[in-house]
Design a protein around this motif. Structure first.
Motif, mmCIF file in Angstrom:
data_model
loop_
_atom_site.group_PDB
_atom_site.id
_atom_site.type_symbol
_atom_site.label_atom_id
_atom_site.label_comp_id
_atom_site.label_asym_id
_atom_site.label_seq_id
_atom_site.Cartn_x
_atom_site.Cartn_y
_atom_site.Cartn_z
ATOM 1 N N LYS A 69 -13.388 33.098 13.983
ATOM 2 C CA LYS A 69 -14.816 33.724 14.042
ATOM 3 C C LYS A 69 -14.943 35.200 14.332
ATOM 4 N N SER A 70 -13.916 35.535 15.199
ATOM 5 C CA SER A 70 -13.783 36.897 15.765
ATOM 6 C C SER A 70 -13.571 37.857 14.560
ATOM 7 N N LEU A 71 -12.376 37.559 13.749
ATOM 8 C CA LEU A 71 -12.027 38.471 12.799
ATOM 9 C C LEU A 71 -13.312 38.676 11.770
ATOM 10 N N PRO A 72 -13.773 37.584 11.150
ATOM 11 C CA PRO A 72 -14.934 37.835 10.061
ATOM 12 C C PRO A 72 -15.858 38.812 10.767
ATOM 13 N N ASN A 73 -16.182 38.549 12.088
ATOM 14 C CA ASN A 73 -17.319 39.317 12.886
ATOM 15 C C ASN A 73 -16.958 40.879 12.897
ATOM 16 N N LYS A 74 -15.708 40.978 13.415
ATOM 17 C CA LYS A 74 -15.134 42.494 13.078
ATOM 18 C C LYS A 74 -15.258 43.014 11.706
ATOM 19 N N LEU A 75 -14.668 42.302 10.840
ATOM 20 C CA LEU A 75 -14.766 42.877 9.503
ATOM 21 C C LEU A 75 -16.045 43.115 8.857
ATOM 22 N N ALA A 76 -17.010 42.130 9.328
ATOM 23 C CA ALA A 76 -18.515 42.404 8.748
ATOM 24 C C ALA A 76 -18.819 43.891 9.526
ATOM 25 N N VAL A 77 -18.628 44.136 10.856
ATOM 26 C CA VAL A 77 -19.175 45.303 11.409
ATOM 27 C C VAL A 77 -18.413 46.533 10.620
ATOM 28 N N ILE A 78 -16.973 46.245 10.327
ATOM 29 C CA ILE A 78 -16.395 47.354 9.624
ATOM 30 C C ILE A 78 -17.133 47.719 8.159
ATOM 31 N N PHE A 79 -17.307 46.444 7.377
ATOM 32 C CA PHE A 79 -18.116 46.559 6.154
ATOM 33 C C PHE A 79 -19.178 47.259 6.164
ATOM 34 N N SER A 80 -20.364 47.166 7.317
ATOM 35 C CA SER A 80 -21.402 47.592 7.346
ATOM 36 C C SER A 80 -21.270 49.225 7.870
ATOM 37 N N GLN A 81 -20.212 49.632 8.506
ATOM 38 C CA GLN A 81 -19.885 50.772 9.075
ATOM 39 C C GLN A 81 -19.510 51.907 7.764
ATOM 40 N N THR A 82 -18.629 51.203 6.858
ATOM 41 C CA THR A 82 -17.951 51.844 5.892
ATOM 42 C C THR A 82 -18.370 52.121 4.568
ATOM 43 N N VAL A 83 -19.305 50.933 4.097
ATOM 44 C CA VAL A 83 -19.805 51.013 2.815
ATOM 45 C C VAL A 83 -20.808 51.986 2.824
#
Length: 150
Positions: A69-83
């Motif tokens: 659960k932790s990694l997908p949450n972090k990746l979702a944050v990275i997605f929202s911050q970089t797209v």
């Protein structure tokens, strides 16, 4: 930029065994990032990285795995911050990111398991997502746009 550095750190620790903060700082420097050991230490705390025993018997940095659960949450944050842009073209979703963030944003797409995704290809700042049909591409585009607007 911190988000770009965090993205790079996650890429580094997922691709090779990193034993020390200095090793991580050196890898970041090789990638063109000017960092200090103190910055890397703060990043490790913010990303909640831990040390785990590697296959070769030495300790390495890794992400905490809470049932994946932790990694997908972090990746979702990275997605929202970089797209920075998302466009639907036929069965494709074309995603533009800040420079150097394409791979991490694509990893987020893969980990979030969007319904209707056949696959994705990432470059430095562009991702192509192939949807199974035009309707799926439109739905994926809408969901991704919602992620970056929140």
């Amino acid at each position: 930029m911190k988000v770009t550095r965090h993205t790079k750190i996650l890429q580094i620790i997922n691709s090779r065994d990193i034993e020390t903060q200095e090793d991580l700082a050196e890898e970041l420097r090789k990638g063109g990032m000017n960092v200090t050991q103190a910055t890397v230490s703060r990043d490790i705390k913010e990303l909640k990285l831990i040390k785990v025993l590697s296959e070769n018997g030495k300790y390495k940095y890794a992400t905490i795995n809470h049932g994946q659960k932790s990694l997908p949450n972090k990746l979702a944050v990275i997605f929202s911050q970089t797209v920075i842009g998302i466009e639907n073209v036929e069965n494709f979703v074309v995603i533009k990111t800040i420079s150097g963030s394409g791979a991490a944003a694509a990893e987020a797409i893969d980990s979030l398991n969007f319904s209707g995704v056949a696959g994705s290809i990432a470059g430095d700042n562009t991702i192509f997502v192939l949807a199974r049909d035009k309707e799926s591409a439109r739905n994926i585009t809408q969901k991704m746009k919602k992620m970056i607007s929140d």
